[in-house]
Design a protein around this motif. Structure first.
Motif, PDB file in Angstrom:
ATOM      1  N   ALA A 185       0.826  -1.212   0.000  1.00  0.00           N
ATOM      2  CA  ALA A 185       0.000   0.000   0.000  1.00  0.00           C
ATOM      3  C   ALA A 185       0.854   1.253   0.000  1.00  0.00           C
ATOM      4  CB  ALA A 185      -0.933  -0.013   1.213  1.00  0.00           C
ATOM      5  N   GLU A 186       2.000   1.200   0.721  1.00  0.00           N
ATOM      6  CA  GLU A 186       2.894   2.364   0.801  1.00  0.00           C
ATOM      7  C   GLU A 186       4.333   1.880   0.845  1.00  0.00           C
ATOM      8  OE1 GLU A 186       1.423   5.629   3.598  1.00  0.00           O
ATOM      9  OE2 GLU A 186       0.463   3.829   4.435  1.00  0.00           O
ATOM     10  N   GLY A 211      -1.713   7.734   4.860  1.00  0.00           N
ATOM     11  CA  GLY A 211      -2.098   6.325   4.826  1.00  0.00           C
ATOM     12  C   GLY A 211      -1.987   5.634   6.177  1.00  0.00           C
TER      13      GLY A 211
END
Length: 581
Positions: free
Chosen positions: A553-554, A566
């Protein structure tokens, strides 16, 4: 039949002892058959004719026969036990070695108690049959046939009448064999479940006591124990019905022989010596048939236990070293995850729900990578694939440009030092636990690893220092102390890749800070993965990867991710808020 043939493979190395036991058994059976004939001669040729020299000579011969038989029984018994123990030794060795080779996915499904039951009770059941049951069954058959032949040659009419009850005994045995097999199958399964319950309770006794659920566990064990009791009683009822009935028919055979024999003696169609010999011979008919019931019992135990052992042995080793394996010497630690997809189980595959889905990133030699993510995001699976605890379902994991599936497996895992979140220590000295992966390490090397993991001072303060023995699973040490011993164990391996899976989760912040200070030196030039929930654990990471629902995701530095919105920033804000409370 297939199970029996397979068991014979394990008997083959002991063929000379089997041959010895068979030869001795044949001679012992012959002695058994000759002894009543000698008795008949003592009565007819000696006592009947008042010839004491014949009585003395034949009596001494009878004593000699019994002495030789006793010697033969000793040799036969030793040979049979040796055969049985050799089979047990080989089976246990193969089973244990196979268990070492099976992958993590097998142990994710298997129950420890069931495996323990198969390693102990099931193999012992096989030993009882191979060592004694099979041989005694053969002895009984030979004795029955030989006795019948001797009796027929001495007085065939009495013999035939005495054998009237044999079909009834065989009918009882047939029905018993048909029913006792499923009963022993249930017993083996219930014993495995009982062992599983016991193992889980002992392993988790601290959890049980922490939640004061002793009564719950007692009821659970009582239920398993009662089920085991009931299945054994079902088997006992079958034995209680069959064996007395067989005993009755056997006794009836003896009574018939005495009654019919007495009539024939009165008619002078049978000598008194032959009559006395027939009393002895009758047990040569009754004993094998009665013993056959017990041999069926032993046979059914083995025939139901052996497949449980073979089931484990037949489990394929799905993760193993390839034929043309690449040596790991000189590994640098450049890691690449290339579109990696991983399904944890067939159930996940059926649901099309991968644990990791198209995960890609690169790590250069010497980089420190932090891995963050919520529970179930795939953090541990990521490391499991790196060490080949599991194989990828799609894509590839490469180290130094080589797919991990092409490396020599043991070398690969020795090149990756892992400090797991759930630390396991053996019931041994602290020195042995630290040197577990490097048993040839010097004391200086062991102490240096302990210093780097901030545990040396504590060990030195203990009464026996590094020779202090710790209890099962590290009992006697705190959670933080166990983790630091595990950390020292990984550091001592000096691997090119180091994985810290929540390795400082059980230590206080001051100790965590000291460990990280020491690790800064350890991690230099070494590729390091730090799986953590506390952001303080990864503040020195060169890069941080955030996993979410199996995806990256990151990805970025601590500063870069903190400037975003996030999962990382949310976790940062949450932990900052807790710190200020």
């Amino acid at each position: 039949m297939k199970t029996l043939l397979r068991l014979m493979i394990y008997v083959r190395p002991s063929a000379k002892w089997v041959f010895t036991a068979v030869i001795i058994m044949i001679f012992a059976t012959i002695f058994d058959l000759v002894a009543p004939w000698v008795l008949a001669k003592i009565f007819d040729e000696g006592i009947g004719k008042s010839n004491m020299s014949v009585v003395i000579g034949l009596t001494l011969a009878l004593a000699g026969i019994q002495a030789l038989k006793s010697l033969g029984m000793f040799i036969q018994g030793y040979s049979q036990e040796l055969v049985g123990q050799n089979v047990v030794f080989k089976l246990r060795k193969e089973l244990y070695e196979h268990l070492q080779r099976l992958s993590f996915s097998y142990y994710d499904r298997a129950q420890t108690g069931q495996l323990m039951s198969r390693m102990t009770g099931d193999i012992d059941a096989v030993k009882n049959f191979v060592g004694f049951g099979a041989m005694n069954l053969f002895t009984g058959m030979l004795t029955f046939i030989g006795t019948t032949i001797f009796m027929m040659t001495m007085q065939w009419k009495v013999t035939l009448i005495s054998l009237i009850t044999i079909p009834f005994i065989l009918l009882v045995l047939f029905r018993f064999n048909h029913k006792v097999g499923p009963a022993w199958s249930n017993i083996r399964e219930q014993m495995g479940r009982l062992t599983t319950t016991l193992q889980e309770n002992i392993s988790g006794i601290r959890v049980v006591k922490s939640f004061a659920t002793e009564n719950v566990e007692q009821r659970k064990f009582a239920e398993r124990n009662e089920q085991n009791f009931d299945t054994n009683m079902d088997r006992a009822r079958l034995e209680a019905k069959a064996f007395p009935l067989m005993g009755f028919y056997g006794g009836l055979t003896f009574v018939l022989m005495i009654w019919i024999g007495a009539i024939f003696v009165a008619r002078e169609e049978m000598s008194i010596g032959t009559f006395m010999a027939f009393q002895w011979y009758t047990w040569g008919i009754i004993w094998p048939l009665n013993m056959l019931g017990w041999q069926i019992n032993i046979f059914q135990q083995a025939i139901k236990a052996a497949p449980r052992v073979f089931e484990v042995l037949d489990t394929p080793v799905d993760i193993q070293t390839p034929e043309q394996a690449i040596n790991t010497d000189g590994m640098h630690g450049n890691v690449v995850f290339d579109r990696v997809t991983f399904f944890f189980s067939d159930q996940d595959l059926a649901k099309d729900k991968p644990i990791l889905d198209e995960v890609s990133f690169q790590v250069k030699q010497g980089e420190v990578i932090g891995v963050l993510g919520a529970t179930g995001s795939g953090k541990s699976s990521l490391i499991g694939l790196l060490s080949r605890y599991y194989d990828v379902s799609g894509g590839s994991v490469l180290i130094d440009g080589v797919d991990v599936r092409e490396y020599e497996l043991d070398g690969l895992r020795r090149s990756i030092g892992i400090v797991p979140q759930e630390t396991f220590l053996f019931s041994a000295s602290i020195r042995d636990n630290i040197a577990y992966g490097h048993p040839d390490a010097t004391q200086e090397q062991i102490e240096e690893a302990a210093r780097k993991s901030q545990i040396h001072s504590f060990i030195e303060s203990m009464p026996n220092g590094y020779d202090t023995r710790i209890g099962e699973r590290g009992v006697g040490l705190s959670g933080g102390q166990r983790q630091r011993v595990a950390l020292a164990r990984a550091i001592l391996m000096d691997p090119p890749i180091l994985v810290l899976d929540e390795a400082t989760a059980s230590v206080d912040t001051a100790t965590e800070s000291a460990i990280h200070e020491a690790l800064l030196e350890v991690m230099k030039g070494r590729t390091t993965f730090i799986i953590a929930q506390r952001l303080s654990s990864i503040q020195h990471a060169d890069r941080i990867i955030v996993l979410e629902n199996g995806h990256v995701a990151e990805e970025g530095t601590h500063k870069e991710l903190n400037e975003g919105s996030g999962f990382f920033r949310q976790l940062f804000d949450r932990q900052k808020q807790i710190a200020h409370q």
